[in-house]
Design a protein around this motif. Structure first.
Motif, short mmCIF file in Angstrom:
data_model
loop_
_atom_site.label_atom_id
_atom_site.label_comp_id
_atom_site.label_asym_id
_atom_site.label_seq_id
_atom_site.Cartn_x
_atom_site.Cartn_y
_atom_site.Cartn_z
N GLY A 45 0.82 -1.20 0.00
CA GLY A 45 0.00 0.00 0.00
C GLY A 45 0.86 1.26 0.00
O GLY A 45 0.57 2.22 -0.73
N VAL A 46 1.93 1.24 0.79
CA VAL A 46 2.84 2.38 0.84
C VAL A 46 3.43 2.62 -0.55
O VAL A 46 3.44 3.76 -1.05
N LEU A 51 3.50 5.66 -5.70
CA LEU A 51 3.38 5.53 -7.15
C LEU A 51 2.23 6.39 -7.68
O LEU A 51 2.35 7.09 -8.67
N LEU A 52 1.07 6.31 -7.00
CA LEU A 52 -0.11 7.03 -7.48
C LEU A 52 -0.20 8.42 -6.88
O LEU A 52 -1.14 9.16 -7.17
N GLN A 53 0.77 8.73 -6.00
CA GLN A 53 0.79 10.04 -5.34
C GLN A 53 -0.51 10.35 -4.62
O GLN A 53 -1.11 11.41 -4.81
N ILE A 54 -0.96 9.36 -3.83
CA ILE A 54 -2.14 9.61 -3.00
C ILE A 54 -1.71 9.50 -1.54
O ILE A 54 -0.60 9.04 -1.24
N LEU A 96 6.45 -8.04 -2.70
CA LEU A 96 6.00 -7.14 -3.76
C LEU A 96 6.19 -5.68 -3.35
O LEU A 96 6.65 -4.84 -4.14
N GLY A 97 5.86 -5.38 -2.10
CA GLY A 97 6.03 -4.03 -1.59
C GLY A 97 7.49 -3.61 -1.61
O GLY A 97 7.83 -2.51 -2.07
N LEU A 98 8.37 -4.50 -1.15
CA LEU A 98 9.81 -4.18 -1.11
C LEU A 98 10.35 -3.96 -2.52
O LEU A 98 11.11 -3.03 -2.78
N VAL A 99 9.93 -4.84 -3.44
CA VAL A 99 10.38 -4.72 -4.83
C VAL A 99 9.87 -3.42 -5.44
O VAL A 99 10.62 -2.66 -6.07
N ALA A 100 8.59 -3.15 -5.21
CA ALA A 100 7.99 -1.94 -5.80
C ALA A 100 8.69 -0.69 -5.28
O ALA A 100 8.97 0.24 -6.05
N ILE A 101 8.99 -0.68 -3.97
CA ILE A 101 9.64 0.51 -3.39
C ILE A 101 11.05 0.67 -3.98
O ILE A 101 11.51 1.78 -4.27
N ALA A 102 11.75 -0.46 -4.19
CA ALA A 102 13.10 -0.40 -4.77
C ALA A 102 13.05 0.16 -6.19
O ALA A 102 13.99 0.80 -6.65
N LEU A 103 11.94 -0.11 -6.88
CA LEU A 103 11.83 0.33 -8.27
C LEU A 103 11.45 1.81 -8.40
O LEU A 103 11.59 2.39 -9.46
N LEU A 104 10.91 2.36 -7.30
CA LEU A 104 10.53 3.78 -7.36
C LEU A 104 11.80 4.61 -7.41
O LEU A 104 12.58 4.63 -6.46
N GLU A 105 12.03 5.30 -8.53
CA GLU A 105 13.34 5.92 -8.71
C GLU A 105 13.53 7.23 -7.95
O GLU A 105 14.52 7.44 -7.27
N ASP A 106 12.50 8.08 -8.02
CA ASP A 106 12.73 9.40 -7.44
C ASP A 106 12.25 9.50 -5.99
O ASP A 106 12.22 10.57 -5.42
#
Lengths: 267, 258
Positions: A45-46, A51-54, A96-106
């Motif tokens: 969720g984080v 990602l969606l800036q909410i 999935l959360g850990l991977v997604a956060i690692a992929l967030l570049e900025d």
């Protein structure tokens, strides 16, 4: 006292108060693993929130609720047992959360703060969330209390007696999702379930009615938060784990006391 | 009450329940009446509980019709109620979750089942028989027109069983409600039942207890030799069951009436 410590204390007490009664249901209904799974999905969720800036709290509640609904749907199939399913979901959503956060570049995310809680991360805005969400949870619990007790005793019996079982079960999951979002910053994703179940389990030793157990669990949770934050302040220990260790100490003390001799026997 | 007899409370017409390809019950029709005790008997896996769940509205049949009298109030006593030890609950608090807050009704229900002294006790300390009485009281709190009892005497010793069946008859007499119950053996339930349905997925035979006990399909299923023994509440069981339903060794107190 510094502001941030005060915020952490107020926020922590707010979370402990709602975690008491809800944690009692988690214990009674044997939902500890379920709570863990929902909590682990909070990290996803984080990531989605970034990602969606909410709003992150909203994103966490939403992902917990979605996961709860998915679990209910998946439980209908019978090939994979529920605890296996929960295990798969808990670790997959966390990963999935850990991977997604690692992929967030900025975005730079302090992972440890989300996993184990961070005192410094509590802002006045978080307090609005905790107390707004908390008030909603308490009002709903108050209104639905007898029905929730009835479905905890036996769902089929409750259904025959005209209790809206499916709706109440869903509401309970929703309430747990709200608590997880609120507690995330205090004790962190990996430790939220302990704040739900340890005070409730300790309270069982002293309680003869469900109401006593819920109130005592809230009280013991508050003590654990206060004690844990104090320890964190004086000895510079991590806040979330300190709260959990304090709750554990309460549990051990209560269960080693010979309460029957004091004339208190659990009902 | 007799003028209320034969007033139907619920009716099942040619009901099938399938789980996947497995027919659990097949082509079952029955009627439940006010003031009438109907007993379902049959071996394990005969679909008795499934049939009861259809009557309760907990499962929808795969085929067939279920009709219930509009406004029908059902008091249900499940086969077993497991309440987690972590749940602190007195008998009183347990009964107060039954959607009837009237304390007078609560006391009346407990008195009716002869369990008023249990009011403040913990639900976890009750014996099998006491728990069954408390569950029956909870069913009565619904002010039922129809009582549905899934093996009401399970886990109760033989004297307790006889007493419980008497109690159920008395409740029927006092309240004029219909009763549907599941039983494992006919001989104990005989004197307190008006109608017996013997089933094994389908209805094997049904009727008055005396009638059923001489029916060839009943004898085939239960191996009971003759109605005269049944009438005396004793028959030739080659085994007995303990409280958990397990078969125990033949007992020497098997009463023979030849």
């Amino acid at each position: 006292m510094d502001d941030f410590l005060l915020y952490a204390l107020i926020g922590g007490l707010g979370v402990a108060i709602i975690a008491g009664p809800l944690g009692s249901f988690v214990v009674w209904r044997r939902m500890a693993y379920f709570g863990d799974t929902l909590a682990h999905s909070a990290l996803l969720g984080v990531a989605l929130g970034f990602l969606l800036q909410i709003n992150l709290n909203l994103a966490v509640v939403a992902s917990c609720v979605l996961l709860a609904l998915l679990l209910v749907a998946l439980q209908r199939q019978r090939l994979v047992a529920t605890d296996t399913l929960l295990g798969i979901m808990a670790h997959s959503t966390l990963s999935l959360g850990l991977v997604a956060i690692a992929l967030l570049e900025d975005v730079r995310v302090d992972l440890l703060a989300y996993l184990f809680g961070d005192l410094l991360a509590i802002s006045p805005r978080d307090l609005y969330w905790i107390f707004g969400g908390g008030a909603l949870v308490l009002v709903l619990l108050w209104r639905l209390w007898d029905g929730l007790l009835a479905i905890t005793i036996n769902e089929e019996l409750a259904q025959v007696e005209g209790v809206p079982v499916a709706r109440l079960r869903l509401t309970l999951m929703l309430l747990i999702a709200v608590v997880i979002a609120a507690a995330m910053k205090i004790v962190g994703i990996l430790l939220i379930t302990s704040l739900l179940i340890i005070p409730a389990a300790s309270a069982r030793k002293l309680s003869r009615t469900p109401e006593q157990m819920a109130l005592l669990a809230a009280l013991l949770g508050c003590l654990a938060v206060a004690g844990g934050l104090a320890a964190s302040w004086y000895w510079d220990t991590p806040a979330g784990p300190s709260v959990v260790v304090t709750a554990l100490v309460e549990f051990l003390v209560l269960y080693s006391l010979p309460l029957r001799r004091l004339g208190i026997s659990p009902g | 009450m007799s003028n209320h007899h034969h007033e139907p409370l619920a009716r099942l017409t040619q009901v099938d329940v399938r789980f996947g390809r497995n027919h659990v019950i097949q082509n079952i029709s029955m009627e439940l009446h006010r003031g009438c005790i109907t007993t379902l008997i049959g071996p394990n896996g005969a679909g008795k509980t499934t049939l009861v769940r259809v009557v309760l509205g907990l499962i929808r049949p795969s085929r067939g019709d279920v009709w219930r009298e509009p406004g029908l109030r059902i008091g249900y006593m499940p086969q077993k109620l497991h309440i987690d030890q972590t749940f602190p609950l007195s008998v009183e608090r347990f009964l107060r979750t039954a959607r009837n807050d009237d304390p007078a009704a609560l006391e009346q229900a407990l008195t009716d089942v002869g369990a008023s002294r249990l009011l403040s006790q913990s639900i976890h300390g009750l014996s099998g028989g006491e728990m069954q009485r408390v569950l029956l009281a909870r069913a009565l709190l619904q002010q039922p027109n129809l009582l549905v009892l899934d093996e009401p005497v399970q886990g109760v010793d033989i004297n307790g069983q006889i007493e419980l069946y008497k109690l159920i008859s008395r409740i029927r007499d006092q309240r004029g409600c219909g009763v549907l119950m599941i039983s494992h053996d006919l001989h104990l339930v005989m004197s307190s039942t008006d109608h017996v349905i013997c089933m094994n997925r389908h209805v094997c035979c049904s009727g008055h207890p005396e009638q059923v006990s001489t029916d060839p399909s009943f004898i085939e299923m239960f191996g009971v030799p003759g109605a005269e023994n049944l009438a005396l509440y004793s028959h030739h069981h080659n085994h007995r069951h303990n409280a958990h339903g397990d078969v125990i060794k033949p007992a020497s107190n098997n009463v023979k009436v030849d």
